[in-house]
Design an enzyme around this catalytic site. Structure first.
Site, PDB file in Angstrom:
ATOM      1  N   LYS A  37       1.314  -1.474   0.089  1.00 49.08           N
ATOM      2  CA  LYS A  37       0.143  -0.325  -0.292  1.00 49.08           C
ATOM      3  C   LYS A  37       1.010   1.873  -0.102  1.00 49.08           C
ATOM      4  CE  LYS A  37      -0.047  -0.287   4.993  1.00 49.08           C
ATOM      5  NZ  LYS A  37      -1.275   0.306   5.681  1.00 49.08           N
ATOM      6  N   ARG A 135     -10.231  -0.169  15.903  1.00 48.08           N
ATOM      7  CA  ARG A 135     -10.363   0.548  14.352  1.00 48.08           C
ATOM      8  C   ARG A 135     -11.406   0.129  13.460  1.00 48.08           C
ATOM      9  NH1 ARG A 135      -5.354   1.862  10.801  1.00 48.08           N
ATOM     10  NH2 ARG A 135      -5.281  -0.846  11.002  1.00 48.08           N
ATOM     11  N   TYR A 271      12.552  31.722   1.426  1.00 45.47           N
ATOM     12  CA  TYR A 271      10.855  32.106   2.157  1.00 45.47           C
ATOM     13  C   TYR A 271      11.265  32.561   3.890  1.00 45.47           C
ATOM     14  CZ  TYR A 271       8.331  30.798  -1.720  1.00 45.47           C
ATOM     15  OH  TYR A 271       8.021  30.923  -3.109  1.00 45.47           O
ATOM     16  N   MET A 319       8.082  24.540  -1.655  1.00 51.94           N
ATOM     17  CA  MET A 319       7.357  23.429  -2.185  1.00 51.94           C
ATOM     18  C   MET A 319       8.358  22.826  -3.776  1.00 51.94           C
ATOM     19  SD  MET A 319       3.834  23.672  -4.344  1.00 51.94           S
ATOM     20  CE  MET A 319       3.138  24.268  -2.865  1.00 51.94           C
TER      21      MET A 319
END
EC number: 5.1.1.1
Length: 377
Positions: A37, A135, A271, A319
């Site tokens: 996964k 869960r 930044y 980013m």
């Protein structure tokens, strides 16, 4: 040829080694479900699955329908279980692609069965039992036995498996994990006493495999679900220190220096004025940022490896880009930088990065973006 100057490097020999480590621990006649996964925890689900299947995996485990469909398009004959919740609206796609679903309620089982019967097919399902994770799942009690009987009677379902999930098997004291297995085993015995059997019975994740295979808690299990250990990490630092099984690093995050700038004393880098040059500073710019999975919080907090030298990551991670300080570092534009990976190159590994961020390596590697190419060596 790389499309970007940043990438994830994956050591395929280490993937094979770690799968062999699983085989050396679980019973010889056991089946193995490789958990792939989250893009195989950042490694790349297609290539990782291909390797695990070559090494003897019998099943693949994912969390979502999209993950399952991607794998099914490459491995159409391989059984794939969606370990996470599947909405009722996914029923047709599950059935049409011969995928296996996790279920934990009679209501959903009835919907899935009705959909399958309309297609004149049967959907494979695994029943989830909640033994202490709290869960998802059915409680291991008499009421659930009656529900399971009704689910098994549905003509559109093939109930091929039953499983639980261990929440704390990586703890030093195994009381909770053993209590979970005690509850699961007792429930399996109650079901067996009523002639209710399952092709697959599973509970052990990586932590269970690494720490609980020496007892008899796994006496009813015939399928094992390794995840994080396949990718070279122990479920906890405590297990890393005490576990005799050797796992090998699989994944490294790398980038090239795309520009070197000389910035005068008294300037701010990036930044938000988070790094001030108190001397003339050589700054290397990397085409890698937090959208790629390099956490923004790592700015001014880690050192990266460049030509077997350590250089500080400075300023806030942007980013798509970040900065390294190259004063007293032998480096040129185009040189490779290891953000984390193999410690033989002096870099931090993902578990050290995770510890710095007060998280776990699962998060550090599984959040590596798909926009980063995977380079397999």
């Amino acid at each position: 040829m790389l499309k970007r100057a940043s990438f994830v490097e994956v050591n395929t020999a280490s993937l094979r080694h770690n799968f062999s480590a699983v085989k050396s621990i679980v019973p010889k006649d056991a089946h193995i479900m490789a958990v792939v996964k989250a893009n195989a925890y950042g490694v790349g689900a297609i290539k990782a699955s291909e390797i695990f299947l070559q090494e003897g995996a019998h099943y693949l485990g994912v969390a979502t329908l999209d993950e399952a469909l991607e794998l099914h398009s490459h491995f159409s004959k391989t059984p794939i279980l969606i370990l996470g919740y599947s909405p009722n609206s996914n029923a047709s796609m599950l059935i049409d692609n011969d995928l296996s679903a996790m279920i934990f309620s009679l209501e959903q089982a009835e919907v899935f069965s009705q959909t399958a019967l309309k297609s004149q097919k049967r959907l494979k399902v695994h029943l989830k039992i909640d033994t202490g994770m709290h869960r998802l799942g059915l409680e291991p009690n008499f009421k659930s036995i009656e529900i399971i009987k009704k689910i098994r009677a549905l003509k559109g379902l093939e109930v091929e498996g039953i499983f639980t999930h261990l929440s704390n098997a990586d703890a030093k004291i195994k009381t909770h994990a053993k209590n979970q297995m005690k509850a699961f085993n007792a429930f399996l015995e109650q079901l067996s006493n009523q002639k209710i059997e399952f092709q697959y019975r599973h509970a052990y994740n990586s932590a269970g495999i690494l720490s609980l295979c020496n007892g008899n808690e796994n006496r009813f299990l015939n399928l094992y679900r390794p995840g994080i250990m396949l990718y070279g990490f122990y479920p906890s630092n405590g297990m890393k220190e005490t576990c005799p099984t050797i796992l090998k690093n699989v994944i490294s995050l790398k980038a090239q220096i795309v520009q070197i700038r000389s910035v005068k004393k008294g300037e701010f880098i990036g930044y938000g004025e988070h790094f001030y040059t108190n001397e003339e500073t050589l700054v290397g710019v990397l085409a890698l940022g937090y959208a790629d999975g390099l956490m923004r919080a790592l700015g001014n907090r880690i050192q990266v490896a460049i030509n077997n030298q350590l250089a500080p990551l400075i300023g806030k991670v942007c980013m798509d880009q970040c900065f390294v300080k190259l004063n007293n570092i032998q480096a040129k534009e185009g040189d490779e930088v290891i953000l984390f990976g193999d410690k033989s190159a002096k870099a931090n590994d993902a578990s050290e990065i995770a510890a710095l961020l007060n998280t776990i390596p699962y998060e550090t590697i599984s959040t590596l973006s798909k926009r980063l190419e995977r380079v397999y060596i």
